[in-house]
Design an enzyme around this catalytic site. Structure first.
Site, PDB file in Angstrom:
ATOM      1  N   ASP A  99     -11.058   1.408  13.055  1.00  0.00           N
ATOM      2  CA  ASP A  99     -12.407   1.632  12.512  1.00  0.00           C
ATOM      3  C   ASP A  99     -13.131   0.336  12.157  1.00  0.00           C
ATOM      4  O   ASP A  99     -14.269   0.369  11.686  1.00  0.00           O
ATOM      5  CB  ASP A  99     -12.379   2.607  11.321  1.00  0.00           C
TER       6      ASP A  99
ATOM      7  N   HIS B 250      -7.623  -2.546  12.080  1.00  0.00           N
ATOM      8  CA  HIS B 250      -7.719  -1.081  12.128  1.00  0.00           C
ATOM      9  C   HIS B 250      -8.775  -0.719  13.179  1.00  0.00           C
ATOM     10  O   HIS B 250      -9.798  -1.416  13.284  1.00  0.00           O
ATOM     11  CB  HIS B 250      -8.210  -0.504  10.784  1.00  0.00           C
TER      12      HIS B 250
ATOM     13  N   ARG C 244       0.811  -1.221   0.000  1.00  0.00           N
ATOM     14  CA  ARG C 244       0.000   0.000   0.000  1.00  0.00           C
ATOM     15  C   ARG C 244       0.846   1.274   0.000  1.00  0.00           C
ATOM     16  O   ARG C 244       0.297   2.382  -0.053  1.00  0.00           O
ATOM     17  CB  ARG C 244      -0.982   0.010   1.198  1.00  0.00           C
TER      18      ARG C 244
ATOM     19  N   CYS D  22     -14.528   2.423   5.786  1.00  0.00           N
ATOM     20  CA  CYS D  22     -13.208   2.369   5.123  1.00  0.00           C
ATOM     21  C   CYS D  22     -13.247   2.998   3.737  1.00  0.00           C
ATOM     22  O   CYS D  22     -12.216   3.448   3.244  1.00  0.00           O
ATOM     23  CB  CYS D  22     -12.759   0.928   4.918  1.00  0.00           C
TER      24      CYS D  22
HETATM   25  N1  ARG Z   1      -7.190  -4.372   2.307  1.00  0.00           N
HETATM   26  C1  ARG Z   1      -7.071  -3.152   3.040  1.00  0.00           C
HETATM   27  C2  ARG Z   1      -5.921  -3.270   4.041  1.00  0.00           C
HETATM   28  O1  ARG Z   1      -5.708  -4.333   4.550  1.00  0.00           O
HETATM   29  C3  ARG Z   1      -8.361  -2.829   3.719  1.00  0.00           C
HETATM   30  C4  ARG Z   1      -8.341  -1.492   4.413  1.00  0.00           C
HETATM   31  C5  ARG Z   1      -9.602  -1.205   5.166  1.00  0.00           C
HETATM   32  N2  ARG Z   1      -9.599   0.112   5.666  1.00  0.00           N
HETATM   33  C6  ARG Z   1      -9.955   0.496   6.897  1.00  0.00           C
HETATM   34  N3  ARG Z   1      -9.981   1.764   7.155  1.00  0.00           N
HETATM   35  N4  ARG Z   1     -10.245  -0.362   7.833  1.00  0.00           N
HETATM   36  O2  ARG Z   1      -5.218  -2.332   4.318  1.00  0.00           O
END
Ligand code: ARG
Length: 284
Positions: A168, A166, A90, A260
């Site tokens: 959230d 996370h 990412r 998200c």
């Molecule tokens: N596949 C992404 C990751 O693992 C999902 C992110 C989800 N975002 C969030 N704010 N919870 O980073």
């Protein structure tokens, strides 16, 4: 004064399960692109119908998780603290997102190299406190640094279940003093901190947590979640909120849901600084 919630999203034309960086992701279970587009369009429509103004990042091939704009940055007034992603998969999003914020006139408040921080995914205001998830993605040191820079109280919460990586995904402020949470995602200390600092905490059970009940978009009294969160919705109704369900199955395959997929650019409704700004605008 007209008040429109401003929300950043990113269309899912490049979204897919291309790697596995959380326990929900499995390349053997790909997302269905046309269905993802339909679900994303419906979420956007729901938010716009309720008065939000949505602006979009341009999707980029090779950055499938750019759709999860909650991770892009933490926004505080005219400042944006851009993400520093833990996973190299990412990290390509970082420069792009920082450029977007600076072109829009935000002051960029970059964290030092070597610290991980995943934006509003791990940092949520409830009242005048910034609740901050750490360990699985963001570093606790990032949260301390942010508290110093924003001069606000930070409550670090250790995340102990890899499915709720996370903040959230397991905690959602609804208004100052009111929030949804999934208790098993926190350790005993974190649960104590939450119960001591938030008057009304609405717990969700295992099944609804796994339907991403805590990953809700809050627009005034409206609370938008994935489907499969009926008990939470009942609880919200008894407290005068207006829950709305919309199917987001294709994004759950990547470990994300409604919240998200969005980032409030004007500040979350539960943030005390946002309420203070509103009041100041009303009297001026
Ligand atoms: N596949 C992404 C990751 O693992 C999902 C992110 C989800 N975002 C969030 N704010 N919870 O980073």
């Amino acid at each position: 004064m007209t008040e429109r919630a401003e929300i950043l999203m990113c269309p899912p034309s490049c979204f897919g399960i291309e790697y596995e960086i959380n326990p929900w992701m499995n390349r053997q279970h790909p997302s269905d692109r046309p269905l993802a587009v339909q679900q994303w369009d419906e979420l956007r429509r729901l938010l716009e119908d309720r008065g939000a103004s949505v602006c979009c990042l341009t999707p980029i091939p090779g950055l499938p998780d750019l759709v999860f704009t909650a991770n892009a940055a933490l926004v505080y007034k005219d400042r944006a603290i851009p993400a520093r992603f833990r996973h190299p998969e990412r990290q390509g999003e970082e420069a792009l997102v920082a450029a977007w914020f600076s072109e829009r006139g935000f002051r960029i408040d970059a964290l030092p190299d070597g610290l991980f921080f995943e934006g509003a995914g791990d940092a949520l205001f409830c009242g005048d406190t910034l609740f901050a998830g750490y360990r699985i993605r963001s570093d606790i040191r990032s949260h301390r640094e942010i508290g110093d820079r924003l001069q606000c109280r930070v409550m670090p919460l250790e995340l102990v279940d890899r499915h709720y990586y996370h903040l959230d995904t397991c905690f959602c402020p609804l208004a100052p003093g009111v929030a949804i949470y999934y208790p098993p995602a926190f350790d005993g200390y974190g649960r104590k901190v939450l119960t001591a600092s938030i008057d009304e905490l609405i717990p969700v059970g295992d099944a609804e947590a796994a339907s991403f009940a805590c990953n809700a978009v809050v627009l005034g009294r409206t609370v938008v979640t994935n489907t499969g969160c009926t008990q939470l919705h009942r609880q919200l109704e008894t407290r005068g909120f207006l829950p709305v369900a919309t199917s987001l199955t294709e994004f759950v395959k990547a470990g994300g849901s409604a919240k998200c997929l969005t980032l409030r650019l004007d500040g979350e409704d539960a943030a005390a600084w946002k309420l203070a700004d509103r009041q100041a605008a009303l009297v001026s």
